[in-house]
Design a protein around this motif. Structure first.
Motif, short mmCIF file in Angstrom:
data_model
loop_
_atom_site.label_atom_id
_atom_site.label_comp_id
_atom_site.label_asym_id
_atom_site.label_seq_id
_atom_site.Cartn_x
_atom_site.Cartn_y
_atom_site.Cartn_z
N ARG A 78 -104.53 -38.59 -37.77
CA ARG A 78 -105.11 -38.90 -38.62
C ARG A 78 -106.80 -39.23 -39.03
N GLY A 79 -107.38 -40.36 -37.81
CA GLY A 79 -109.16 -41.20 -37.70
C GLY A 79 -109.22 -42.34 -38.91
N VAL A 80 -107.62 -43.35 -38.66
CA VAL A 80 -107.93 -44.21 -39.03
C VAL A 80 -108.55 -45.41 -38.72
N ARG A 85 -111.33 -44.13 -35.76
CA ARG A 85 -112.57 -43.81 -36.47
C ARG A 85 -112.97 -44.47 -36.76
N HIS A 86 -112.25 -44.59 -38.16
CA HIS A 86 -113.22 -45.65 -39.54
C HIS A 86 -113.24 -46.87 -39.01
N PHE A 87 -111.47 -47.53 -38.41
CA PHE A 87 -111.65 -49.01 -38.15
C PHE A 87 -113.03 -49.13 -36.98
N ARG A 88 -114.22 -48.48 -36.87
CA ARG A 88 -114.43 -48.56 -35.53
C ARG A 88 -116.00 -48.64 -36.10
N LEU A 89 -116.32 -47.85 -37.19
CA LEU A 89 -117.52 -48.12 -37.95
C LEU A 89 -117.50 -49.28 -38.55
N TRP A 92 -108.98 -45.06 -29.81
CA TRP A 92 -109.22 -45.05 -31.02
C TRP A 92 -109.11 -43.24 -31.76
N ASP A 93 -109.29 -42.74 -30.61
CA ASP A 93 -109.80 -41.08 -31.30
C ASP A 93 -109.21 -40.17 -30.29
#
Lengths: 310, 446
Positions: B78-80, B82-86, B241-242
């Motif tokens: 879902r890309g969650v 990726r969001h955490f990575r930011l 993470w991706d």
């Protein structure tokens, strides 16, 4: 200070060259659009900028900080809406905002304020799975604003939204621009780029093709306007192609489309021609040149079905 | 950052309990295993106590092979992440929060199993709660590292199921987790040495029913540390993470490292002869009973010596014995079940004679019990006897019991559960007399 400064950015995925020598800048208080078809390199550019990908070459500076060498230094300065980001089905907007607020070291009140600012208060306790596309994008934008960013990076923020939701999002993005935020967004929607962006960077095949304001790009491309005509009896394309200013005329279905670089002269000549030869006008449309036409002129190819289907 | 991580872990827990799929896998499946084990082992004495290590291992294994990687891969898709990575919080810290939440989820399922086993089947509570908690955390740490490796190998959620089953099923079937090691053929026991499941059972089970808990589980604890460290290291290195991330050829070296922990553990176990099921009771347990353990035994709850249950006649020395008792005493001198290599078991078997006579309501049941006591004092030195009797008291479900002794002239075949109960009573009565807490009944005057 320049908000975003990208210089000679290069990125490869195996044998595929995704970006080559990409350079552009974004200043505070402007919206810059990265425009290009699918696979052009827009997302790769943004992901390098956000630290999600490591570029093979080039430099990226966010407000003077090296985003490649020290991505942690710029994280608090950038708010991002990612193209493929969804949240867990069961999470509510309030929970998501509070979680990311805590991860950014912001107080809970910041999350609650964003609920109001992005008109999500009514949906604060609803699971993410039940939100509409527009509500999800508003939530994504609200999440991007948690760290109070001075640079906003949006990867196709309006993809899949209905026109009303798209207008609403455009308005919110403009408001941020007016508050001094630097906005870099990617889109393959020509109309969106033309109407929303102050400057546009056209990218294709990992290269920057052109850069400037929408008007500058159209002027530089010398893209023709189009006059679509249905008349009885129908004139021949050859006759219309010979009109003043006309570059070409093609038959499309039961109509004729004249491509012209001087719309006024061609319309006058067309009116005379129709009157002289007894043609009755059934339907006529004039279409000003668009970025799509500019793209066609600049790259020699159309924007592709993905870009034009909307 | 600590507040943020706690927030993240707490939210992960809340989201877990909102997911129907997570509830089914996390709680209904463990409940199913409890009921399945209960239907098979409810007749054991005490019911299910000897299987609690297996049950908890299955629960942790399920959380590691399916629960953790399914959640991670679904969020990755879902890309969650990726969001955490930011965010400014490092991904390893967020991953640690996710693992902590998973430990809580699995711990709640395990607590549910323990409580329901107690309420439904009467399974005793764990004998060593704190040791159980520590062992549980160690097993979780060892298995959740494997879960990270599964998440790294799986490209999508369906792949988690496929890869997870490749780990889960062998350990259940031939790894000593679902099917007990004791009933597996020798080749399977040898193979099980190379799987972490058996070591998990070996550290969890003694916390339920071994008088000294983890004291004899050192090797298994070490194996789990080795396996867990290798898996955690590999899982951390391989974390993706991706969805766009793919394992590179050199990453499979880390996958190999994770399973190298299994190989090392198996090699050590085989070379140390740690192949068959570990005997959690027997000489070792009996020998380790110390004065502190004996001093913890209380004697207030015993039935009276002249009552219906567990009667005990006064000392024989000054009384005339019936021919039958005299014959039984002679037989006890050479009775085979009291002459094995296992002192603790010998004592337990002799106590069973008194118990069988009591349950069978033999006319001279009290005298038979007295004869057993005398036999014990003759056959074993006082220190041995004291510790062996204490072992029977402290470990009523351990070892085996004799439920019939026709060679001694005793009638009938008794319930193992009741034989254990009466054996324990007699062990206490004899022990109380040995340590001086219970005054021995003076001999009847002739």
């Amino acid at each position: 200070m320049t908000a975003v400064c990208v210089r000679d950015l290069g990125k490869r995925y195996g044998d595929l060259v995704a970006l080559r020598e990409v350079s552009f800048e974004v200043t505070h208080g402007e919206i810059v659009g990265l425009l290009g078809p699918n696979g052009a390199g827009k997302t790769s550019t943004l992901e390098c900028l956000l630290g999600l990908r490591t570029p093979d070459s080039g430099t990226i500076a966010i407000e003077g900080h090296d985003a490649v060498a020290h991505p942690a230094h710029v994280q608090g300065r950038i708010g991002a809406v990612l193209q493929t980001t969804a949240l867990q089905d069961a999470i509510t907007p309030r929970e998501a905002l509070r979680l990311f607020a805590s991860l950014h070291g912001q107080p809970r009140t910041r999350a609650d304020a964003l609920l109001d600012e992005f008109s999500l208060r009514d949906k604060a306790r609803e699971p993410f799975a039940t939100l509409s596309g527009g509500q999800r994008q508003r939530l994504a934008l609200a999440l991007a604003f948690i760290p109070t960013p001075r640079v906003l990076v949006l990867d196709e923020p309006t993809a899949g939204l209905d026109p009303a939701a798209r207008r609403d999002l455009h308005e919110r993005i403009r408001r941020r621009r007016d508050e001094g935020c630097a906005v870099l967004l990617s889109t393959h929607d020509m109309a969106e780029a033309q109407h929303l962006c102050d400057r546009i960077v056209i990218i294709d095949g990992g290269r920057i093709i052109a850069m400037g304001t929408p008007d500058e790009l159209l002027a530089r491309a010398g893209a023709p306007a189009r006059i679509r005509l249905r008349a009885r009896p129908a004139p021949t394309p050859a006759d219309l192609a010979a009109l003043a200013g006309a570059r070409a005329c093609t038959a499309v279905d039961d109509a004729l489309v004249i491509h012209t670089i001087d719309c006024g002269d061609t319309l006058a000549a067309l009116a005379r021609h129709l009157a002289q030869h007894g043609h009755a006008i059934l339907e006529m449309h004039v279409t000003a040149p668009s970025l799509e036409d500019a793209f066609l002129h600049l790259t020699g190819k159309s924007f592709g079905p993905e870009a034009t289907k909307r | 950052m600590t507040t943020a991580l706690l927030h993240h872990a707490a939210l992960a827990l809340r989201l877990n309990f909102r997911s129907r799929q997570a509830i089914v896998y996390g709680y209904l499946v463990p409940l199913f295993f409890l009921l399945a084990f209960g239907s098979v082992f409810r007749a054991s004495e005490p019911p299910l106590l000897g299987q609690m290590g297996q049950l908890l291992t299955i629960t942790i294994l399920g959380g590691a092979c399916f629960g953790l990687p399914t959640g991670l891969v679904a969020e990755r898709e879902r890309g969650v992440w990726r969001h955490f990575r930011l965010t400014p919080v490092p991904l390893p810290a967020l991953l640690a929060g996710t693992l902590a939440a998973r430990v809580v989820i699995v711990a709640l399922a395990a607590a549910m199993q323990v409580a329901l086993a107690h309420w439904i089947y009467g399974t005793p509570w764990p004998a060593h709660s704190w040791q159980l908690a520590a062992a549980f955390l160690l097993v979780c740490a060892a298995f959740l590292g494997l879960g990270l490796v599964v998440a790294a190998l799986a490209r999508d959620v369906p792949a988690v199921q496929a890869i997870g089953q490749c780990l889960f099923l062998p350990m259940i079937m031939i790894g000593g987790v679902g099917v007990p090691l004791v009933v597996l053929p020798e080749w399977a026991q040898r193979l099980a040495c190379f799987m972490p499941g058996r070591y998990a059972v070996e550290v969890l089970q003694p916390c339920f029913n071994h008088p000294y808990g983890l004291r004899h589980a050192g090797l298994s604890l070490l194996m789990l540390v080795v396996i867990g460290a290798a898996a955690a290291l590999a899982g951390g290195r391989l974390f993706q993470w991706d969805t766009g991330q793919r394992l590179r050829p050199r990453d499979f070296g880390w996958v190999g490292a994770a399973f190298a922990g299994w190989m090392v553990a198996g090699g050590v176990a085989v070379s140390a002869g740690h192949i068959g099921p570990v005997t959690l009771v027997g000489d070792a347990a009996f020998a380790d009973i110390d004065d502190a353990a004996v001093s913890r035994i209380t004697f207030e709850d015993l039935p009276p010596d002249d009552g219906i249950y567990a009667p005990l006649a006064p000392a024989h020395s000054t009384r005339r014995l019936t021919p039958r008792i005299q014959e039984l005493i002679r037989h006890l001198d050479t009775w085979a079940p009291a002459r094995t290599d296992d002192i603790g078991q010998n004592v337990r078997n002799l106590l069973c004679v008194a118990a069988i006579a009591d349950i069978g309501q033999e006319l001279s049941e009290a005298d038979i019990a007295r004869a057993v006591f005398e036999r014990l004092r003759v056959q074993f030195d006082e220190d041995q006897l004291r510790r062996a009797l204490a072992w029977v008291v402290l470990q009523p479900g351990a070892g085996t019991v004799v439920i019939a002794a026709p060679e001694l002239g005793l009638r009938g075949e008794m319930s193992p559960a009741i034989v254990r109960e009466r054996s324990t009573w007699y062990a206490k009565k004899f022990l109380g007399r040995l340590v001086g807490t219970i005054p021995d009944t003076p001999p009847d005057p002739d």
